[in-house]
Design a protein around this motif. Structure first.
Motif, PDB file in Angstrom:
ATOM      1  N   GLU A 182     -21.405  25.412  29.341  1.00 60.35           N
ATOM      2  CA  GLU A 182     -21.398  26.555  30.017  1.00 60.35           C
ATOM      3  C   GLU A 182     -22.454  27.011  31.021  1.00 60.35           C
ATOM      4  OE1 GLU A 182     -20.850  26.253  26.754  1.00 60.35           O
ATOM      5  OE2 GLU A 182     -18.823  26.110  26.565  1.00 60.35           O
ATOM      6  N   GLN A 183     -23.652  26.725  30.120  1.00 57.17           N
ATOM      7  CA  GLN A 183     -24.781  27.306  30.732  1.00 57.17           C
ATOM      8  C   GLN A 183     -25.767  26.550  31.745  1.00 57.17           C
ATOM      9  OE1 GLN A 183     -25.774  30.589  30.380  1.00 57.17           O
ATOM     10  NE2 GLN A 183     -23.830  30.993  29.475  1.00 57.17           N
ATOM     11  N   TYR A 184     -25.598  25.274  31.628  1.00 57.38           N
ATOM     12  CA  TYR A 184     -26.761  24.398  32.368  1.00 57.38           C
ATOM     13  C   TYR A 184     -26.355  24.875  33.794  1.00 57.38           C
ATOM     14  CZ  TYR A 184     -29.714  20.670  33.573  1.00 57.38           C
ATOM     15  OH  TYR A 184     -30.642  19.965  34.080  1.00 57.38           O
ATOM     16  N   ILE A 185     -25.339  24.937  34.389  1.00 61.07           N
ATOM     17  CA  ILE A 185     -25.190  25.195  35.754  1.00 61.07           C
ATOM     18  C   ILE A 185     -25.862  26.592  36.096  1.00 61.07           C
ATOM     19  CG2 ILE A 185     -23.293  24.000  36.364  1.00 61.07           C
ATOM     20  CD1 ILE A 185     -21.473  26.524  35.861  1.00 61.07           C
ATOM     21  N   TRP A 186     -25.992  27.475  35.285  1.00 54.94           N
ATOM     22  CA  TRP A 186     -26.584  28.866  35.430  1.00 54.94           C
ATOM     23  C   TRP A 186     -28.157  28.680  35.569  1.00 54.94           C
ATOM     24  CZ3 TRP A 186     -23.871  32.094  38.208  1.00 54.94           C
ATOM     25  CH2 TRP A 186     -22.395  31.854  38.045  1.00 54.94           C
ATOM     26  N   LEU A 187     -28.466  27.880  34.509  1.00 52.26           N
ATOM     27  CA  LEU A 187     -30.048  27.462  34.583  1.00 52.26           C
ATOM     28  C   LEU A 187     -30.587  27.012  35.930  1.00 52.26           C
ATOM     29  CD1 LEU A 187     -32.688  26.892  32.969  1.00 52.26           C
ATOM     30  CD2 LEU A 187     -31.933  24.490  32.640  1.00 52.26           C
ATOM     31  N   LEU A 188     -29.697  25.895  36.459  1.00 57.92           N
ATOM     32  CA  LEU A 188     -29.957  25.482  37.640  1.00 57.92           C
ATOM     33  C   LEU A 188     -29.938  26.482  38.806  1.00 57.92           C
ATOM     34  CD1 LEU A 188     -27.910  22.104  37.449  1.00 57.92           C
ATOM     35  CD2 LEU A 188     -30.501  22.540  37.099  1.00 57.92           C
ATOM     36  N   ASN A 189     -28.813  27.361  38.556  1.00 56.03           N
ATOM     37  CA  ASN A 189     -28.671  28.525  39.703  1.00 56.03           C
ATOM     38  C   ASN A 189     -29.784  29.537  39.551  1.00 56.03           C
ATOM     39  OD1 ASN A 189     -25.767  29.952  40.872  1.00 56.03           O
ATOM     40  ND2 ASN A 189     -27.712  30.964  40.821  1.00 56.03           N
ATOM     41  N   GLU A 223     -17.402  23.876  36.530  1.00 56.83           N
ATOM     42  CA  GLU A 223     -17.406  25.157  36.113  1.00 56.83           C
ATOM     43  C   GLU A 223     -15.970  25.597  35.329  1.00 56.83           C
ATOM     44  OE1 GLU A 223     -18.516  29.941  37.782  1.00 56.83           O
ATOM     45  OE2 GLU A 223     -17.802  28.297  39.125  1.00 56.83           O
ATOM     46  N   ASN A 224     -16.369  25.912  34.031  1.00 54.79           N
ATOM     47  CA  ASN A 224     -15.428  26.133  33.073  1.00 54.79           C
ATOM     48  C   ASN A 224     -14.048  24.981  33.199  1.00 54.79           C
ATOM     49  OD1 ASN A 224     -16.338  28.905  32.452  1.00 54.79           O
ATOM     50  ND2 ASN A 224     -15.320  29.492  34.262  1.00 54.79           N
ATOM     51  N   GLY A 225     -14.821  23.965  33.245  1.00 55.16           N
ATOM     52  CA  GLY A 225     -13.895  22.538  33.365  1.00 55.16           C
ATOM     53  C   GLY A 225     -12.686  22.357  34.722  1.00 55.16           C
ATOM     54  N   GLU A 226     -13.275  23.244  35.617  1.00 58.36           N
ATOM     55  CA  GLU A 226     -12.765  23.000  36.857  1.00 58.36           C
ATOM     56  C   GLU A 226     -13.701  22.669  38.064  1.00 58.36           C
ATOM     57  OE1 GLU A 226      -9.555  23.526  37.387  1.00 58.36           O
ATOM     58  OE2 GLU A 226      -8.694  24.543  35.463  1.00 58.36           O
ATOM     59  N   LEU A 227     -13.227  22.763  39.165  1.00 54.67           N
ATOM     60  CA  LEU A 227     -14.136  22.470  40.500  1.00 54.67           C
ATOM     61  C   LEU A 227     -15.067  23.802  40.677  1.00 54.67           C
ATOM     62  CD1 LEU A 227     -12.071  21.076  43.028  1.00 54.67           C
ATOM     63  CD2 LEU A 227     -13.903  19.934  41.956  1.00 54.67           C
ATOM     64  N   ASN A 228     -16.429  23.555  40.872  1.00 55.68           N
ATOM     65  CA  ASN A 228     -17.418  24.651  40.614  1.00 55.68           C
ATOM     66  C   ASN A 228     -16.961  25.464  41.832  1.00 55.68           C
ATOM     67  OD1 ASN A 228     -20.070  26.037  41.432  1.00 55.68           O
ATOM     68  ND2 ASN A 228     -20.570  24.768  39.875  1.00 55.68           N
ATOM     69  N   GLY A 233     -12.825  25.600  43.045  1.00 52.59           N
ATOM     70  CA  GLY A 233     -12.007  25.700  41.957  1.00 52.59           C
ATOM     71  C   GLY A 233     -11.153  26.885  42.174  1.00 52.59           C
ATOM     72  N   PRO A 234     -10.494  27.306  40.958  1.00 49.21           N
ATOM     73  CA  PRO A 234      -9.637  28.493  41.040  1.00 49.21           C
ATOM     74  C   PRO A 234     -10.340  29.567  41.377  1.00 49.21           C
ATOM     75  CG  PRO A 234      -9.012  27.116  39.392  1.00 49.21           C
ATOM     76  CD  PRO A 234     -10.286  26.369  39.810  1.00 49.21           C
ATOM     77  N   LEU A 235      -9.956  30.865  42.039  1.00 51.78           N
ATOM     78  CA  LEU A 235     -10.859  31.787  42.329  1.00 51.78           C
ATOM     79  C   LEU A 235     -10.291  33.254  41.810  1.00 51.78           C
ATOM     80  CD1 LEU A 235     -11.459  30.814  46.139  1.00 51.78           C
ATOM     81  CD2 LEU A 235     -13.127  31.391  44.532  1.00 51.78           C
ATOM     82  N   SER A 236     -11.056  34.142  41.403  1.00 51.23           N
ATOM     83  CA  SER A 236     -10.605  35.585  41.170  1.00 51.23           C
ATOM     84  C   SER A 236     -10.473  36.187  42.625  1.00 51.23           C
ATOM     85  CB  SER A 236     -11.421  36.009  40.334  1.00 51.23           C
ATOM     86  OG  SER A 236     -12.913  36.300  40.817  1.00 51.23           O
ATOM     87  N   ASP A 237      -9.821  37.274  42.473  1.00 48.53           N
ATOM     88  CA  ASP A 237      -9.989  38.167  43.595  1.00 48.53           C
ATOM     89  C   ASP A 237     -11.222  38.375  44.099  1.00 48.53           C
ATOM     90  OD1 ASP A 237      -7.074  38.234  43.258  1.00 48.53           O
ATOM     91  OD2 ASP A 237      -7.027  40.072  42.533  1.00 48.53           O
ATOM     92  N   PHE A 238     -12.155  38.759  43.316  1.00 47.96           N
ATOM     93  CA  PHE A 238     -13.534  39.110  43.600  1.00 47.96           C
ATOM     94  C   PHE A 238     -14.290  37.918  44.179  1.00 47.96           C
ATOM     95  CE2 PHE A 238     -18.109  38.990  42.851  1.00 47.96           C
ATOM     96  CZ  PHE A 238     -18.427  40.213  43.250  1.00 47.96           C
ATOM     97  N   GLY A 239     -13.828  36.440  43.529  1.00 48.97           N
ATOM     98  CA  GLY A 239     -14.249  35.468  43.931  1.00 48.97           C
ATOM     99  C   GLY A 239     -13.836  35.133  45.565  1.00 48.97           C
ATOM    100  N   ARG A 240     -12.555  35.246  45.821  1.00 52.60           N
ATOM    101  CA  ARG A 240     -12.030  34.826  47.055  1.00 52.60           C
ATOM    102  C   ARG A 240     -12.604  35.870  48.135  1.00 52.60           C
ATOM    103  NH1 ARG A 240      -7.067  33.424  49.886  1.00 52.60           N
ATOM    104  NH2 ARG A 240      -7.845  33.320  52.043  1.00 52.60           N
TER     105      ARG A 240
END
Length: 502
Positions: free
Chosen positions: A311-318, A345-350, A378-385
């Motif tokens: 869950e967190q390694y991508i956020w460390l790199l970010n 990210e969460n098992g989906e495309l980043n 990957g899947p997008l929330s309304d905010f993410g879109r």
């Protein structure tokens, strides 16, 4: 959540108990015949479930709970039927059916935390945030221990959606229950939630309780948002020392460092500390913390040297990319983010890092790379879109692709409520200062959007900016100087200068 097998055991036990009773005389009424038939079906459904025939069990349970004679069954059996039917429906992804069944089950005196937790899960999946808030409040008050299994990001999502749609009554009930529970998230006190609770209490005229809530605010950023917002003046003006953002940030960093040292097997506390150091522009210290963890990962024989690695390694790199950007090392920042996008990210495309990388490429004047970065997400929330369309718009504008830009603008305009600040930034990217000023005034006038707008209007410490970012910042400053924006700011808040990074 209570397992299907536990419920099956209860039903089979009840069936055995009924069978062990020798009737003194045959049934005397049609009602008792119907109840006996339904009871037999109920036991048969439990047998089917025990045999793994969940579909057949669910079909039989549906026929029972929807039958005209369902109310002839004793209350404990009705409760077990609804609970088992709802549990199976939930496990099979029939969320609408599951939610309706679990709502009915939760009205019985026998209803426990397992039923309410299952109801919460179904409501959340169905985006029924008002009912999800009711579930959180009920669990907090009646079964406080059950809240340990509720993820904090779910709580924040529920509150965000309630605020978005103006569901203040539901927000107040949920937040007050969490406050009374002394609920905390992974980083300690959820200061942002307590700010919202304080605001709702002030709106109700309950100033004494609002002040009590404010004593548990530990975030410097949250304190900043309150001291520049006149709605909080009854609290902030009465106790200015409690809202000294520099003091709070120092304490926040010290607490984060202590927690990081106490949990060496977790990445999240380290990422949280790095992000705090980004605020105070302690880039060297932040970079050292990031590099130390990355070296541990690369040199470890264990594929996952941290418990929360996935869950967190991508956020460390970010976060490391953000540090490099703060140092003005933009090319290195882009390389770092590009590496992060290759991880799921969460098992989906980043999604998150891909959009952040595209935004960085936009600021570097590399629109083609920006579009490549978000070509597949990957899947997008309304905010993410909204964020996706925002970075694409900036790339299209740099490329001179008017047709593609128009499509992004149309989407952003239509869905502006999902991320109003993103819409305002889109107008600035197009150079439309007056339209952006109108949106800023609208945000300041809207109680739900005001806090973020006021925070964005403050003056912050200088940080390195690419030429593209400098241009956008100049447009933003021009927008803020518009007389109507200044008047709206003065009406609801104030502008101060802070030593934090923007």
């Amino acid at each position: 959540m209570r397992s299907i097998w536990f419920l099956v055991g209860l039903l089979l036990g009840a069936g055995a108990a009924q069978a062990s009773i020798t009737p003194q005389s045959p049934p005397q009424t049609i009602s008792s015949d119907i109840a006996a038939s339904l009871r037999g079906k109920l036991v048969q459904s439990a047998i089917l479930a025990r045999q793994g025939q969940l579909g057949a069990a669910a079909a039989m349970l549906d026929s029972i709970v929807n039958s005209d004679g369902f109310m002839l069954l004793p209350e404990p059996e009705r409760y077990l039927a609804l609970t088992l039917d709802g549990t199976i429906a939930l496990e099979n992804g029939r969320y609408d059916a599951a939610h309706g069944l679990l709502v009915q089950a939760s009205h019985y005196d026998e209803a426990d935390d397992a039923v309410w937790s299952a109801r919460l899960r179904a409501a959340f999946v169905l985006y029924n945030y008002r009912d999800a808030a009711l579930c959180v409040a009920t669990l907090s008050r009646r079964w406080p221990g059950s809240m340990e299994s509720v993820r904090s990001n779910a709580i924040y999502a529920i509150q965000r959606e309630l605020a978005k749609h103006g569901n203040d009554a539901e927000s107040l009930d949920m937040l007050q229950a969490l406050f009374d529970l002394k609920w905390t998230d992974e980083d300690g006190e959820p200061s942002g939630l307590w700010r919202e609770l304080a605001r709702l209490l002030i709106d109700k005229g309950d100033l004494s309780r609002a002040k009590a809530v404010a004593t548990r605010i530990r975030s410097a950023r949250v304190a900043l948002s309150m001291r520049v917002d006149k709605r909080f003046d009854p609290i902030t003006q009465a106790a200015p020392q409690a809202f000294d953002v520099d003091r709070l940030m120092t304490a926040e960093i010290a607490e984060a460092q202590t927690r990081m040292k106490a949990t060496p097997g977790l990445l999240e506390p380290r990422v949280h500390l790095i992000n705090l150091l980004l605020s105070t522009r302690e880039y060297g210290r932040a970079l050292a913390l990031a590099d130390e963890a990355i070296e541990k990962v690369q040199g470890s024989q264990d594929a996952k040297p941290y418990l929360d690695f996935d869950e967190q390694y991508i956020w460390l790199l970010n976060a490391r990319s953000d540090v490099l950007e703060g140092l003005g090392r933009w090319d290195e920042a882009a390389v770092q983010l590009a590496r992060a996008t290759r991880r799921p990210e969460n098992g989906e495309l980043n999604v998150s890092q891909a959009i952040n990388l595209a935004s960085l490429y936009d600021s570097l004047g590399r629109p083609d790379k920006a579009l490549d970065a978000v070509a597949e997400v990957g899947p997008l929330s309304d905010f993410g879109r909204m964020q996706l369309e925002g970075v694409k718009l900036r790339a299209f504008l740099q490329n001179g692709d008017a047709a593609a830009a128009a499509k992004s603008v149309a989407y952003l305009r239509e869905h502006r409520i999902d991320a109003i600040a993103t819409w305002q930034n889109a107008l600035l990217a197009q150079g439309d200062i007056d339209a952006a000023a109108d949106v800023m005034v609208e945000r300041l006038d809207n109680p739900r959007w005001r806090s973020d707008a006021l925070v964005a209007a403050q003056e912050y410490a200088d940080v390195p900016m690419t030429p593209v970012k400098q241009k956008i910042d100049a447009l933003r400053q021009a927008m803020l100087k518009r007389p109507r924006v200044q008047a709206a700011l003065a009406k609801v808040g104030r502008v101060e200068r802070f030593r934090f990074a923007p």
